[in-house]
Design a protein around this motif. Structure first.
Motif, mmCIF file in Angstrom:
data_model
loop_
_atom_site.group_PDB
_atom_site.id
_atom_site.type_symbol
_atom_site.label_atom_id
_atom_site.label_comp_id
_atom_site.label_asym_id
_atom_site.label_seq_id
_atom_site.Cartn_x
_atom_site.Cartn_y
_atom_site.Cartn_z
ATOM 1 N N THR A 1 12.588 8.053 1.462
ATOM 2 C CA THR A 1 11.754 6.981 0.915
ATOM 3 C C THR A 1 10.557 6.756 1.820
ATOM 4 O O THR A 1 10.694 6.720 3.047
ATOM 5 C CB THR A 1 12.559 5.681 0.782
ATOM 6 O OG1 THR A 1 13.648 5.891 -0.126
ATOM 7 C CG2 THR A 1 11.692 4.540 0.257
ATOM 8 N N TRP A 2 9.382 6.608 1.209
ATOM 9 C CA TRP A 2 8.180 6.276 1.961
ATOM 10 C C TRP A 2 8.403 4.970 2.709
ATOM 11 O O TRP A 2 8.870 3.984 2.149
ATOM 12 C CB TRP A 2 7.007 6.157 1.003
ATOM 13 C CG TRP A 2 5.716 5.712 1.615
ATOM 14 C CD1 TRP A 2 5.099 4.512 1.423
ATOM 15 C CD2 TRP A 2 4.883 6.456 2.505
ATOM 16 N NE1 TRP A 2 3.925 4.455 2.142
ATOM 17 C CE2 TRP A 2 3.767 5.636 2.823
ATOM 18 C CE3 TRP A 2 4.962 7.718 3.084
ATOM 19 C CZ2 TRP A 2 2.746 6.066 3.669
ATOM 20 C CZ3 TRP A 2 3.947 8.136 3.924
ATOM 21 C CH2 TRP A 2 2.853 7.324 4.211
ATOM 22 N N SER A 3 8.025 4.962 3.979
ATOM 23 C CA SER A 3 8.488 3.882 4.854
ATOM 24 C C SER A 3 7.536 2.710 4.989
ATOM 25 O O SER A 3 7.903 1.689 5.567
ATOM 26 C CB SER A 3 8.764 4.458 6.253
ATOM 27 O OG SER A 3 7.582 5.028 6.803
ATOM 28 N N ASP A 4 6.312 2.800 4.456
ATOM 29 C CA ASP A 4 5.326 1.763 4.767
ATOM 30 C C ASP A 4 4.569 1.347 3.513
ATOM 31 O O ASP A 4 3.635 2.011 3.083
ATOM 32 C CB ASP A 4 4.348 2.290 5.821
ATOM 33 C CG ASP A 4 3.352 1.234 6.265
ATOM 34 O OD1 ASP A 4 3.452 0.086 5.809
ATOM 35 O OD2 ASP A 4 2.467 1.578 7.078
ATOM 36 N N CYS A 5 4.980 0.217 2.929
ATOM 37 C CA CYS A 5 4.334 -0.247 1.701
ATOM 38 C C CYS A 5 2.933 -0.793 1.933
ATOM 39 O O CYS A 5 2.223 -1.106 0.972
ATOM 40 C CB CYS A 5 5.195 -1.319 1.032
ATOM 41 S SG CYS A 5 6.589 -0.647 0.108
ATOM 42 N N SER B 1 9.503 21.374 -2.029
ATOM 43 C CA SER B 1 8.144 21.328 -1.485
ATOM 44 C C SER B 1 7.463 20.002 -1.817
ATOM 45 O O SER B 1 6.349 19.964 -2.358
ATOM 46 C CB SER B 1 7.313 22.508 -2.006
ATOM 47 O OG SER B 1 7.881 23.742 -1.642
ATOM 48 N N VAL B 2 8.156 18.923 -1.510
ATOM 49 C CA VAL B 2 7.620 17.576 -1.739
ATOM 50 C C VAL B 2 6.667 17.230 -0.605
ATOM 51 O O VAL B 2 7.006 17.368 0.571
ATOM 52 C CB VAL B 2 8.764 16.551 -1.830
ATOM 53 C CG1 VAL B 2 8.222 15.138 -1.967
ATOM 54 C CG2 VAL B 2 9.668 16.897 -3.003
ATOM 55 N N GLY B 3 5.481 16.741 -0.952
ATOM 56 C CA GLY B 3 4.432 16.566 0.042
ATOM 57 C C GLY B 3 4.681 15.493 1.069
ATOM 58 O O GLY B 3 4.303 15.630 2.235
ATOM 59 N N VAL B 4 5.319 14.375 0.674
ATOM 60 C CA VAL B 4 5.442 13.250 1.593
ATOM 61 C C VAL B 4 6.881 12.748 1.674
ATOM 62 O O VAL B 4 7.502 12.785 2.724
ATOM 63 C CB VAL B 4 4.497 12.095 1.170
ATOM 64 C CG1 VAL B 4 4.710 10.872 2.057
ATOM 65 C CG2 VAL B 4 3.038 12.545 1.258
ATOM 66 N N ALA B 5 7.403 12.230 0.588
ATOM 67 C CA ALA B 5 8.749 11.656 0.571
ATOM 68 C C ALA B 5 9.271 11.703 -0.853
ATOM 69 O O ALA B 5 8.519 11.937 -1.803
ATOM 70 C CB ALA B 5 8.738 10.226 1.104
ATOM 71 N N GLY B 6 10.544 11.445 -0.999
ATOM 72 C CA GLY B 6 11.121 11.474 -2.340
ATOM 73 C C GLY B 6 10.686 10.304 -3.194
ATOM 74 O O GLY B 6 10.375 10.465 -4.372
ATOM 75 N N VAL B 7 10.656 9.106 -2.595
ATOM 76 C CA VAL B 7 10.447 7.884 -3.373
ATOM 77 C C VAL B 7 9.416 6.993 -2.686
ATOM 78 O O VAL B 7 9.463 6.798 -1.471
ATOM 79 C CB VAL B 7 11.769 7.103 -3.540
ATOM 80 C CG1 VAL B 7 11.554 5.810 -4.305
ATOM 81 C CG2 VAL B 7 12.817 7.970 -4.230
ATOM 82 N N GLY C 1 3.253 13.954 4.877
ATOM 83 C CA GLY C 1 4.579 13.696 5.405
ATOM 84 C C GLY C 1 4.779 12.213 5.669
ATOM 85 O O GLY C 1 3.824 11.448 5.749
ATOM 86 N N ASN C 2 6.027 11.820 5.796
ATOM 87 C CA ASN C 2 6.341 10.418 6.072
ATOM 88 C C ASN C 2 5.910 10.079 7.498
ATOM 89 O O ASN C 2 6.199 10.834 8.430
ATOM 90 C CB ASN C 2 7.844 10.196 5.912
ATOM 91 C CG ASN C 2 8.156 8.956 5.102
ATOM 92 O OD1 ASN C 2 7.322 8.095 4.948
ATOM 93 N ND2 ASN C 2 9.371 8.885 4.589
ATOM 94 N N PRO C 3 5.197 9.002 7.717
ATOM 95 C CA PRO C 3 4.706 8.701 9.069
ATOM 96 C C PRO C 3 5.845 8.392 10.028
ATOM 97 O O PRO C 3 6.908 7.915 9.630
ATOM 98 C CB PRO C 3 3.819 7.473 8.846
ATOM 99 C CG PRO C 3 4.354 6.828 7.608
ATOM 100 C CD PRO C 3 4.824 7.960 6.741
ATOM 101 N N ASP C 4 5.591 8.669 11.320
ATOM 102 C CA ASP C 4 6.559 8.272 12.333
ATOM 103 C C ASP C 4 6.685 6.759 12.345
ATOM 104 O O ASP C 4 5.697 6.037 12.203
ATOM 105 C CB ASP C 4 6.108 8.758 13.713
ATOM 106 C CG ASP C 4 6.169 10.264 13.832
ATOM 107 O OD1 ASP C 4 6.987 10.871 13.117
ATOM 108 O OD2 ASP C 4 5.390 10.824 14.624
#
Length: 713
Positions: free
Chosen positions: A554-558, A522-528, A567-570
């Motif tokens: 991995t979160w895609s947008d620094c 149940s991770v809210g956005v991404a693993g890393v 969630g991770n953005p499109d």
């Protein structure tokens, strides 16, 4: 661990269970807490809320019950009890009472409530707002109640917000120890609290050297601190029976030791935090071989602020409530100190801290403590020190500026002694810990390793950890001072993460950590989230030691910070995949480091070691991406002469095995046309992008001011 430690909120009771192979986290407590939001009420439930400065954000479970006049909250008693302590809040400047009912019958005695000790302002602390909204009040019921009985609290005028009730079976007052003890009343102490008993306590301590000073049941008022306390035991009839009213109980720079303080309460009158005042239960030193146990400490600035020689001190089985600053701080030079099985609620700064100022804290530990609602800092903070252990603690509901546990090289003052040796963080359970840091404008993780003022070079072993319901991240690696110091030599082995708001790992510093047997759900956005700060400070390497699951993304947008649960953005096809990502190189010249090529500033640049072709530059995109176009830049100023660089493009999905994506070609950089070159790629999926430079007609080194990577052709 073969099985996970779990934390469950069952009918409002916070409990921790663990497999037989590992001790349960937290203290063994003489009371059972029941959350008001789980009780029956005619009032209004508030929360949950994690926003700094809101009442619910400081409540246990981030929820509470607001009672207007005549409204009540009724608890089902969880165990045999004859006493109750209530955590509550009233509006600033107000006081009042709660009527108390047992099984529907109103008691003659009431529970006073006040805002006197609440609403603390510390404007000199960056990011602080008015805080410390709650307080605690206790009551002997005058009768026994059993599990299943009903105890209700009713507002009798002022609005009262009830957070939690602690039900306890208080033992009868203990008797005076055998011959040789000296009662403070025999020296003139007034057990009614009307007279000043300070001199009587001093006289009893002087007379009882090598023996016991007995504090009979009663209330005793001290108007100044005790000093010269050594080779003596101060003992009361129990913390509900023997009560000393003093804001400065012991204040002494040194002691020969052998001081044992136990089984009474010290309740102060500290209403504001003044750091220059020693408004503490103990300020300074108790000396070697001393102990503090069975104490109820409340309404002080700090419980124990310890300096000097406290070798082998044991602090155990105590309650710390409503301090305006730390619960306990080992302020340097602590050797062999054990702080264990204590309960700490509503501290105004770090609940438990070691701060290696002037001399390192060494071979000391915080073990099996239960910590709730520190409202301006961390549950447990280790600021420097050598061979420190943090074991089997339960921490929940941290607020602004704080993690559940912080392992840090933040020094505050000099001389400071950074982390050294082995730092052991084992068997801890963190519930709803971590917070938004208003100074950073992004979150602090539940467990934070922070190279704030210097690199972390100690061995940091984080094992058997449970992190539940963190509003943001679980593990954070950061250089909080903004200087980009590295975090090294960290191992995370055996962790269970559940319901984290954003990510499991929040990596913002250069350095490395190995993760083994870390499972997440149940991770809210991404693993890393792996985005260095500052952007040019270097990369953080996460080594997969095996047994990890549930957090591979991995979160895609620094360029943005993930919000809880979004969630991770499109993917944005027009986004520069390389911007702000960790970058490394085979070498660099002076200040022209690899991160300069992904910092978004075309005027700064990476330059490789000179006269040493070939040289390579590598960026970690965070996840595998179908890269179709590169834009390579040099500074646009006309001072840069036109040149051609021979570049080979390579790619990898794992960071170890690279294949050629585009073979060696010469790319022309000319200030007249913007000093840029475009490289077309076939859309190969790669996470690690490497540019190998084998020649440069304008300078004997590889040079890029920006490397931009896009999904679009």
């Amino acid at each position: 661990m073969s099985a996970a430690v779990t934390v469950a909120l069952t009918t409002g009771l916070l409990t921790a269970t663990a497999p037989t192979a590992h001790a349960a986290a937290g203290a063994t407590l003489p009371f059972t807490s029941v959350e008001a939001e789980s009780a029956t009420t005619t009032g209004t439930r508030i929360g949950p809320d994690h926003t700094q400065g809101t009442l619910a954000s400081e409540a246990s479970g981030r929820q509470a019950v607001r009672l207007d006049s005549g409204r009540r909250v009724e608890f089902t008693v969880p165990r045999a009890a004859n006493a109750v302590n209530v955590a509550y809040s009233v509006p600033d400047g107000q006081s009042g009472t709660l009527n108390v009912y047992v099984n529907g019958t109103r008691l003659a005695r009431t529970l006073p409530v006040t805002s006197k000790y609440s609403y603390v302002d510390t404007g000199w602390i960056p990011g602080a707002r008015t805080h410390h909204f709650f307080d605690n009040a206790r009551l002997l019921l005058g009768q026994n109640v059993q599990a299943g009985d009903k105890v209700a609290f009713e507002s009798a005028g002022t609005q009262v917000t009830v957070d939690v009730a602690d039900f306890e079976q208080v033992a009868a007052a203990a008797g005076q120890p055998a011959a040789g003890s000296v009662s403070v009343t025999s020296k003139g102490a007034d057990p009614t609290g009307n007279g000043d008993s300070t001199q009587a306590f001093r006289d009893a301590i002087s007379a009882a050297q090598g023996g016991v000073v007995w504090i009979p049941p009663g209330d005793y008022r001290l108007t100044s601190a005790l000093g010269g306390v050594q080779n003596v035991t101060l003992q009361g009839a129990g913390s509900w029976h023997s009560i000393v009213h003093s804001s400065r109980f012991i204040d002494q720079a040194g002691s020969s030791g052998g001081v044992h303080i136990k089984d009474f309460a010290v309740v102060g009158e500290v209403t504001e935090r003044v750091d220059s005042n020693p408004d503490n239960f103990v300020n300074g030193s108790l000396g070697p071989g001393s102990s503090v146990s069975g104490m109820w400490l409340q309404h002080l600035k700090v419980g124990l602020w310890l300096t000097g020689n406290n070798d082998n001190l044991v602090v155990e089985n105590n309650r710390f409530l409503d301090m305006t600053a730390d619960g306990l701080n080992l302020n340097g030079n602590a050797r062999g100190v054990r702080v264990r099985n204590n309960f700490l609620r509503n501290q105004g700064d770090d609940a438990l801290a070691m701060w290696s100022l002037y001399a390192p804290d060494t071979n000391s530990s915080f073990e099996n403590n239960t910590i709730t609602q520190p409202n301006l800092a961390n549950g447990i903070a280790i600021y420097g020190g050598t061979d420190i252990a943090v074991r089997n603690n339960l921490v929940f509901d941290t607020n602004a500026l704080g993690s559940g546990i912080a392992i840090s090289n933040q020094k505050f003052l000099d001389p400071f002694f950074p982390l050294a040796g082995t730092i052991t963080v084992d068997g801890n359970t963190l519930v709803r810990t971590g917070a938004m840091n208003p100074n950073w404008n992004h979150p602090m993780g539940a467990l934070r390793v922070d190279s704030y003022d210097s690199a972390i070079n100690a061995t940091v072993n984080i094992t058997n950890t449970t992190i539940t319901d963190s509003p943001y991240s679980a593990f954070e690696f950061v250089s909080g001072g903004g200087q980009g110091y590295p975090v090294r030599n960290v191992t995370v082995d055996g962790a269970t993460v559940r319901n984290t708001g954003t990510v499991v790992v929040q990596a913002e510093a250069q350095g490395a950590a190995t993760f083994r047997n870390v499972t997440a759900g149940s991770v809210g956005v991404a693993g890393v989230y792996n985005c260095p700060y500052p952007a040019s400070s270097g990369t953080f390497a996460l080594t997969d030691g095996g047994g990890n699951s549930g957090w591979s993304s991995t979160w895609s947008d620094c360029s943005t910070w993930p919000q809880p649960g979004q969630g991770n953005p499109d993917p944005d096809p027009n986004r520069n995949l390389a911007k702000g990502r960790p970058a490394t190189a085979t070498g660099s010249q002076d200040v022209y480091t690899p991160g300069k090529a992904v910092d978004g500033d075309a005027n700064s640049y990476w330059e490789s070691a000179n006269n040493a072709f070939p040289q390579s530059w590598t960026v970690d995109l965070g996840s595998a991406e179908p890269v179709r176009r590169l834009v390579l830049k040099l500074p646009p100023q006309s001072a840069w002469q036109a040149r051609t660089q021979t570049v080979t493009v390579l790619g990898s999905t794992d960071g170890s095995t690279y294949t050629t994506v585009v073979g060696a070609q010469g790319y022309r950089f000319d200030p007249a046309t913007g000093n840029t070159a475009t490289v077309s790629l076939p859309g190969t999926s790669l996470r690690y992008l490497r540019l190998s430079v084998s020649a440069n007609t304008g300078w004997p080194a590889g040079q890029f001011s920006e490397v931009e990577a896009y999904r679009t052709s």
